[in-house]
Design an enzyme around this catalytic site. Structure first.
Site, PDB file in Angstrom:
ATOM      1  CG  ASN A   6     -26.040  20.525 -18.427  1.00  0.00           C
ATOM      2  OD1 ASN A   6     -24.907  21.453 -18.538  1.00  0.00           O
ATOM      3  ND2 ASN A   6     -27.099  20.829 -18.677  1.00  0.00           N
ATOM      4  CG  HIS A  76     -30.888  21.610 -19.659  1.00  0.00           C
ATOM      5  ND1 HIS A  76     -31.423  23.106 -19.253  1.00  0.00           N
ATOM      6  CD2 HIS A  76     -30.678  21.178 -19.487  1.00  0.00           C
ATOM      7  CE1 HIS A  76     -30.948  22.386 -17.920  1.00  0.00           C
ATOM      8  NE2 HIS A  76     -30.511  21.465 -18.132  1.00  0.00           N
ATOM      9  N   GLY A 148     -31.577  21.535 -10.287  1.00  0.00           N
ATOM     10  CA  GLY A 148     -31.329  22.857  -9.148  1.00  0.00           C
ATOM     11  C   GLY A 148     -32.146  22.900  -7.865  1.00  0.00           C
TER      12      GLY A 148
HETATM   13  P1  PGA Z   1     -29.285  19.759 -11.125  1.00  0.00           P
HETATM   14  O1  PGA Z   1     -29.184  19.590 -13.016  1.00  0.00           O
HETATM   15  O2  PGA Z   1     -28.623  18.683 -11.964  1.00  0.00           O
HETATM   16  O3  PGA Z   1     -28.726  20.158 -10.857  1.00  0.00           O
HETATM   17  O4  PGA Z   1     -30.286  19.631 -10.574  1.00  0.00           O
HETATM   18  C1  PGA Z   1     -29.337  18.049 -14.039  1.00  0.00           C
HETATM   19  C2  PGA Z   1     -29.557  19.051 -15.491  1.00  0.00           C
HETATM   20  O5  PGA Z   1     -29.817  20.498 -15.704  1.00  0.00           O
HETATM   21  O6  PGA Z   1     -28.841  18.677 -16.691  1.00  0.00           O
END
Ligand code: PGA
Length: 220
Positions: A6, A76, A148
């Site tokens: 993503n 999401h 994140g």
């Molecule tokens: P991340 O995001 O791997 O940066 O934590 C995952 C997502 O939001 O699909």
């Protein structure tokens, strides 16, 4: 094992460098065609429920299909947190996308606050209650506190959540939330983890390729 990257609202890597990887990519709308053109399995990050209409800023399933896009994320947590997405709008988007012939990865997951209040199971059940099983529907369990943040759910936390999810809706479940080469191997060892939805780590070709290789090695 399915790996999906993503890219969120990042321009992302050169799609040509990803060609040949067995993975789904979810680039921003402006890069969909580039990804399709190099043969990547390309999903959008969102889709509207109407085929066309006065819905400024939205995009429809037929428009995506016309580009060669084969699927989409829906629901999401960033859509839910920042753009007013609700369980009801998620349900409408998922249904319309599946009816139109797109595959769907529907995202669910609890916030830190909800986990601390012991509401995880209730939240997952509520988010799933608006969805119906469909062969082209996959789910992504993404605990909001792990997205994140560098915090990853432990394999046990992920497995527990995935088991709950599958008891409600028996479809494959990807794990998402700071997935990276250093932690996916253990996660893929859990019986109900069927892949990963990767955000930040999907923006770097080598890192994403490493996750895909670990998924292939864990394939069952
Ligand atoms: P991340 O995001 O791997 O940066 O934590 C995952 C997502 O939001 O699909």
């Amino acid at each position: 094992m399915l790996i999906a990257g993503n890219w969120k609202m990042f321009r992302g890597p050169d799609p040509a460098e990803l060609a040949g990887l067995s993975a789904v990519v979810c680039p921003p709308f402006t890069r969909l065609r580039d990804c399709v053109d190099v043969g990547l399995t390309t999903y959008a990050q969102n889709v509207h429920w109407e085929p066309e209409g006065a819905y400024t800023g939205e995009i429809s399933a037929p428009m995506l299909l016309e580009l060669g896009v084969v699927g989409t994320l829906v629901g999401h947590s960033e859509r839910r947190q920042y753009f007013g997405e609700t369980d009801e709008t998620v349900a409408k988007r998922v249904r319309a996308a599946l009816d139109a012939g797109l595959r769907v990865i529907a995202c669910i997951g609890e916030t830190q606050e909800q986990r601390e209040a012991d509401e995880t199971e209730d939240v997952l059940r509520r988010q799933l209650s608006v969805l119906a099983p469909h062969p082209d529907l996959l789910l992504a369990y993404e605990p909001v506190w792990a997205i994140g943040t560098g915090l990853t759910a432990t394999p046990a936390i992920a497995e527990d959540a995935h088991r709950i999810v599958k008891s409600v809706l028996d479809r494959p479940v990807l794990y998402g939330g700071s997935a990276k080469p250093e932690n996916v191997e253990e996660l893929f060892g859990e019986p109900d983890v069927d892949g990963a939805l990767v955000g930040g780590a999907s923006l770097v070709v080598d890192t994403f390729a490493a996750i895909c290789a670990l998924a292939a090695a864990a394939a069952r």
